[in-house]
Structures are given as C-alpha cells and as structure tokens.
Design a protein around this motif. Structure first.
Motif, short mmCIF file in Angstrom:
data_model
loop_
_atom_site.label_atom_id
_atom_site.label_comp_id
_atom_site.label_asym_id
_atom_site.label_seq_id
_atom_site.Cartn_x
_atom_site.Cartn_y
_atom_site.Cartn_z
N VAL A 49 0.86 -1.18 0.00
CA VAL A 49 0.00 0.00 0.00
C VAL A 49 0.90 1.23 0.00
O VAL A 49 1.53 1.56 1.01
N ASP A 50 0.98 1.90 -1.15
CA ASP A 50 1.88 3.04 -1.28
C ASP A 50 1.28 4.31 -0.68
O ASP A 50 2.00 5.15 -0.13
N LEU A 51 -0.05 4.43 -0.81
CA LEU A 51 -0.71 5.67 -0.38
C LEU A 51 -2.13 5.34 0.07
O LEU A 51 -2.80 4.51 -0.54
N ILE A 52 -2.56 6.00 1.14
CA ILE A 52 -3.94 5.88 1.62
C ILE A 52 -4.63 7.21 1.39
O ILE A 52 -4.12 8.26 1.79
N GLY A 53 -5.79 7.16 0.72
CA GLY A 53 -6.54 8.37 0.44
C GLY A 53 -7.71 8.51 1.41
O GLY A 53 -8.45 7.55 1.66
N PHE A 54 -7.87 9.73 1.94
CA PHE A 54 -8.95 10.02 2.87
C PHE A 54 -9.82 11.15 2.33
O PHE A 54 -9.29 12.15 1.82
N CYS A 55 -11.13 11.01 2.45
CA CYS A 55 -12.07 12.10 2.19
C CYS A 55 -12.88 12.29 3.46
O CYS A 55 -13.56 11.35 3.91
N THR A 56 -12.83 13.48 4.06
CA THR A 56 -13.44 13.64 5.36
C THR A 56 -13.94 15.07 5.57
O THR A 56 -13.46 16.00 4.95
N ASN A 67 0.63 8.21 14.04
CA ASN A 67 1.88 7.44 14.05
C ASN A 67 1.74 6.14 13.27
O ASN A 67 2.70 5.66 12.66
N LEU A 68 0.52 5.56 13.26
CA LEU A 68 0.29 4.33 12.50
C LEU A 68 0.28 4.59 11.00
O LEU A 68 0.53 3.68 10.21
N LEU A 69 -0.01 5.83 10.61
CA LEU A 69 -0.05 6.17 9.20
C LEU A 69 1.31 6.62 8.66
O LEU A 69 1.49 6.75 7.45
N ALA A 70 2.26 6.83 9.56
CA ALA A 70 3.56 7.37 9.15
C ALA A 70 4.27 6.55 8.06
O ALA A 70 4.93 7.13 7.19
N PRO A 71 4.17 5.19 8.06
CA PRO A 71 4.87 4.44 7.01
C PRO A 71 4.25 4.55 5.62
O PRO A 71 4.85 4.08 4.65
N TYR A 72 3.06 5.15 5.53
CA TYR A 72 2.33 5.20 4.26
C TYR A 72 2.37 6.62 3.67
O TYR A 72 2.41 7.61 4.40
#
Length: 308
Positions: A49-56, A67-72
């Motif tokens: 998973v190279d990138l996680i996209g958020f719409c909010t 901190n859990l999202l830091a590797p992405y």
C-alpha cells in the motif's frame, strides 16, 4: 497500490479507532456493495500500500493514530463548506474544521491535503453572493496550508432527490459567476481551483478541469512517481484514479442532505449500531457463506532513478 477510504463513508470522522485496529492487524475485509457475500481481503502492509486516500469532513478523530499512518503515503481531501445544520446536521463547526485542517497540513505536508468545497448548491439561504463571500474567508484562513481547492456543483441523484427535495440544479450563469470569482480568490491566496466532473465549461476562467484525484495528485503527495495500471473511471466525465475503497455505503453519520452515499438516515443509524471496532469488517462480522478472496496487491512506486 492506492487504498481509498472515503468514497462511500467518512472513516476518519466516525471509524478512526476501527481503522487504527485494522492497520495494527495488517488487513481489512470489504464487502462488495452489489454482492454482499463477495468479500475482498486487503493486506495493509506499506510494502504493497503506497498511499492511503482520505475524504473527510472531520479529520481530528484520526489525529491520535497518525503514528500508525507514518509508514504510508497519505492524501487527504477535507471538505469545508458554508452550510449549517440545516444541510450538514452533524458536521462540526466550520471554524473547528479549519483549525484541524491547518493542524493536519502541518502533520502531513501542504501537498498531501487539499480543500474540497463541494457540493455547491444555491438557495435563498445560500445564494451566489454568500458562496463567494464565505469562500474568500475560508481561503484566507487556509492560505499557505494547501495549494488546491476542488469545487463541484450539486448533482440531483435519486438518493439526493428523495432526501433533499428542495435542491435544484445550479444554473449555467450561476456556475460561471462562481467559477470566475473563485479563480480570482484562489490567485490571491495561491490556490489552484480545480473542478470535479464538471466538464470544461469553467476552463476559460482559469479553472483546472483535468480532474481532482488524478495520478499526478497522488504523485505530488508521495513526492515520487507511480507506475500504476491503467484504469477507466466509472463516469465518463470523471478523470480521477479511483478504486480499492474499503468503506461501506449507508454508514456516514454526518447525514448531509445532499449525500449520494446514504439511502436514508434510518439505514445509517441501523448500520452504525452493527459497527464493531474490533471486526475486520466496517459493519458487522463474517458470515458463513462469505466468499473471501485476496486482493491482488503490489507496490506501484517507480523506483527507477528519474533524470529530472
């Protein structure tokens, strides 16, 4: 690959603890909305998973888990509109969301968070003049924290027609007036104005009509190149690179009247009662007749040295 979280619901606002649990578990299960027994299991390793996209409309509940999202790689679309509780009954105050927008931008970087002013609807309470005035106030406050604002006008889908019968299409003259004014405001605050699935009508005024969540958008957020497979959009007027969404319809508690992803408030309330933060599914649990298949996942990052 790119993993989307926000095409069907608002995970940061309502399901941040669940998503943090899924990141820690390393996988998530997603039901096909048109064939519920068909389940896709996605690995959540940053190796694929190279990138996680958020719409909010409310990124703040995700802040304790950044901190859990830091590797992405991350790309965030944060919607801020002028509407009140009459249109967006459960969205936090705009001033609060604007403050959280700036905090998010400081966390992930200015190229990884864009402002979405969408959908634009016209009424006696929200005339063209109010949109222009409120847009400028928000643009001034967000200046330096994003480089892009994406706009679009309300679409009267069947769900929208049922849940918001007072809504009407925005007239061509109103679209032109808003588009021209927004571009002028964007120039003052160093923002590019993009249109989402609105054709090229606003291009003569300086609106970028090439698409919003394009591959170039994601590469800018990643500060790198992606060698992604070709993919057709579900809508001919949309140039976005979409797919691999882990959300579920009829689960967004904002209950915005213009929403295309909620059938009705009763369905949302019922589904939210079925949510278990420890489940691999956003809503409910595994069923005996589930047909689970592993998603085909690979990193799309182009690791060849660029000449540029």
């Amino acid at each position: 690959m790119i993993l989307q979280t926000g095409l069907r619901t608002d995970i940061p606002a309502f399901y941040s603890r669940w998503f943090a649990n899924r990141l820690q578990a390393g996988f998530v299960c997603v039901r096909n909305p048109y064939n519920p027994v068909s389940v896709t299991r996605y690995a959540l390793s940053p190796d694929v998973v190279d990138l996680i996209g958020f719409c909010t409309k409310n990124p703040a509940p995700m802040f304790p888990y950044m901190n859990l999202l830091a590797p992405y790689g991350q790309y965030w679309f944060v919607t801020i509109t002028p509407y009140g509780k009459d249109i967006e009954p459960n969205v936090p105050a705009k001033e609060t969301v604007m403050d959280h927008f700036r905090k998010l931008s400081d966390m992930v970087g200015v190229t990884s968070v864009d402002w979405r002013y969408d959908p634009i609807l016209i009424s006696d309470v929200y005339p063209v003049e109010r949109h222009i005035s409120d847009f400028e106030k928000t643009a001034a406050y967000l200046s330096g924290y994003t480089k892009t604002c994406v706009i679009s006008f309300i679409d009267i889908y069947k769900k929208v027609e049922r849940n918001f019968p007072q809504a009407r299409p925005v007239r061509p003259a109103e679209r032109m007036e808003i588009g021209k004014a927004f571009v002028e405001i964007g120039r003052r605050y160093s923002m590019t104005i993009k249109a989402c699935a609105e054709g090229d009508d606003l291009a003569p005024y300086g609106v970028d009509c090439s698409g919003c969540m394009t591959m170039e958008t994601f590469e800018s957020a990643l500060h790198g190149r992606l060698d992604a497979p070709k993919r057709k959009s579900a809508r001919s007027e949309c140039a976005c690179y979409l797919g691999n969404d882990i959300g579920a319809y009829d689960t967004c508690g904002h209950l915005c009247r213009y929403c295309y992803a909620n059938a009705n408030a009763a369905a949302v309330r019922q589904n939210m009662k079925l949510h278990n933060p420890k489940s691999p599914f956003l809503i409910g649990e595994a069923h005996p007749d589930d047909q689970i298949h592993e998603a085909k996942q690979t990193s799309w990052i182009d690791r060849q040295m660029s000449l540029f």
